[in-house]
Design a protein around this motif. Structure first.
Motif, mmCIF file in Angstrom:
data_model
loop_
_atom_site.group_PDB
_atom_site.id
_atom_site.type_symbol
_atom_site.label_atom_id
_atom_site.label_comp_id
_atom_site.label_asym_id
_atom_site.label_seq_id
_atom_site.Cartn_x
_atom_site.Cartn_y
_atom_site.Cartn_z
ATOM 1 N N LYS A 1 10.788 17.085 -10.008
ATOM 2 C CA LYS A 1 10.548 17.704 -8.710
ATOM 3 C C LYS A 1 9.058 17.817 -8.421
ATOM 4 C CE LYS A 1 11.756 21.739 -5.892
ATOM 5 N NZ LYS A 1 12.491 23.040 -5.861
ATOM 6 N N GLN B 1 11.841 25.105 -15.957
ATOM 7 C CA GLN B 1 11.246 24.114 -15.051
ATOM 8 C C GLN B 1 9.731 24.287 -14.975
ATOM 9 O OE1 GLN B 1 13.960 25.972 -14.496
ATOM 10 N NE2 GLN B 1 15.455 24.921 -13.184
ATOM 11 N N GLU C 1 14.359 18.450 -14.618
ATOM 12 C CA GLU C 1 14.436 18.674 -13.171
ATOM 13 C C GLU C 1 13.105 19.167 -12.618
ATOM 14 O OE1 GLU C 1 17.562 21.480 -12.721
ATOM 15 O OE2 GLU C 1 19.150 20.058 -13.233
#
Length: 397
Positions: A230, A192, A226
């Protein structure tokens, strides 16, 4: 004049599926044109007909991208560990660009110039030194006017960010792929966070290539997606995995497997495995779908055939391949004709034919990364004393 082709971002912004090519260094090593160990692309100059033919096979199989055969074509890598070459990095890169462009012009394909991780980074050279290496390659890509750029095969996100920053200076679209799994890069930075750093540095396309099988790579790209979402950022996503099953790998992937690189054939994915991969990647929102080491043209054909409905057409190579084995209807043996159906191949659990072999291996997890003495690179050939130390250590692992 031929009509101008849509660029990579135009295609992705329109929701089109872009299909990459496969693993040139592994494919050409098997064909006798690349040396395992250095894995460098001198063949672009030495055996251009071999590189050209492989490009053509991937184009026929459905590839939209002809990636220049410039993997590890930086001068510091070409001269590393006693590798003797007859050509400079610039000569190899120029030849690779010409070959990719020649074949791309035979179809609706784009040319992507690629840079990858450097021995200089592993040896703790400065950001300035590493960027200077990328700059030499980029000068060729700009001169040859490639359609977009890829920073691929980076184990450390820091070096990948440096590459993206340099690629971004050209004004061309930039993609960046790391060779990491769900555990993150070699310093433990999560997928991420890696994705956020790459997008922030200027990459419009981010993802994963090499080191792991399709299932692991798709899962890792999902994690990257993701992270980007985010953080309130936007990007397109790509995946170019191995064509080998790697469920037993640790954070460094297939390089740690005892079978690497000469005993990996029992792990090769079938064309039907590739159908599943293509579908899972598409469902994950990935629209740039290709392959890396182990991928042959028939694997890419399977990807293109699986996504033919979404793309609106089959690849040219389907001419010689009935979807889901339908060509077997013409076989002389009735039990083989009975296999001319999707449910047979989709549910097959192929045997290895190796009764005394385990299904999984124990990876060689030495746990060394950038800065470790054993990873300091050198121009001189590896000495017998250095090899003895490695041989002795391997016996204790």
């Amino acid at each position: 004049m031929a009509p101008t082709k849509k660029g990579i971002l135009e295609r992705l912004n329109a929701g089109e599926i872009v299909i990459g090519d496969g693993g040139f260094v592994f494919a050409l090593e098997k064909r006798g044109y690349v040396k395992a160990g250095p894995w460098t692309p001198e063949a672009a100059k030495e055996y251009p007909e071999a590189v050209r033919q492989l490009h053509r096979e991937f184009l026929r199989a459905g590839s939209n991208v002809m990636q220049t055969f410039t993997f590890y074509a930086s001068d510091d890598k070409l001269e590393n560990r006693g590798n003797k070459i007859s050509y400079t990095g610039a000569q190899i890169n120029e030849a690779a660009c010409d070959l990719a462009r020649e074949v791309a012009n035979e179809g609706d394909a784009l040319v992507a110039g690629g840079v990858s991780q450097t021995p200089s980074y592993l040896s703790c050279k400065s950001e300035k030194d590493v960027k200077a290496i990328f700059k030499k390659q980029l000068d060729v890509f700009v001169k040859k006017n490639v359609d977009f750029l890829i920073a691929e095969y980076f184990e450390h996100v820091e070096e990948a960010v440096w590459a993206v920053e340099m690629l971004k200076e050209t004004g061309k679209p930039v993609a960046a792929t790391l060779c990491i799994g769900p555990q993150g890069d070699m310093h433990g930075v999560s997928p991420q966070e890696c994705a956020v750093r790459l997008v922030t540095a200027g990459a419009q396309i981010v993802g994963i290539n090499c080191h792991f099988d399709p299932e692991t790579c798709v899962r890792t790209v999902k994690m990257m997606k993701e992270g980007v979402e985010k953080a309130g950022l936007k990007a397109h996503y790509m995946v170019q995995p191995l064509a080998f099953h790697t469920p037993d790998c640790n954070c460094q992937g297939f390089i740690d497997l005892p079978e690497f690189p000469f005993g990996l054939e029992p792990r090769i994915l079938t064309r039907w495995d590739m159908h599943k991969y293509a579908r899972e990647a598409y469902k994950a929102g990935i629209r740039f779908i290709g392959g890396c080491c182990g991928f042959e043209p028939y694997h890419i054909r399977a990807v293109a055939e699986e996504l033919a409905t979404e793309r609106g057409f089959f690849p040219a190579a389907t001419e010689k391949h009935g979807p889901w084995g339908s060509g077997l209807e013409m076989h002389t043996k009735p039990w083989v004709r009975a296999r001319a159906r999707r449910d047979y191949w989709e549910n097959l659990k192929p045997s290895s034919g190796r009764p005394f072999c385990p299904s999984l291996s124990v990876p060689d997890g030495w746990g060394v990364t950038r800065g470790h003495a054993e990873l300091m690179q050198q121009k001189e050939a590896t000495s017998k004393d250095q090899l003895k130390q490695l041989f002795d250590r391997s016996k204790t692992q």
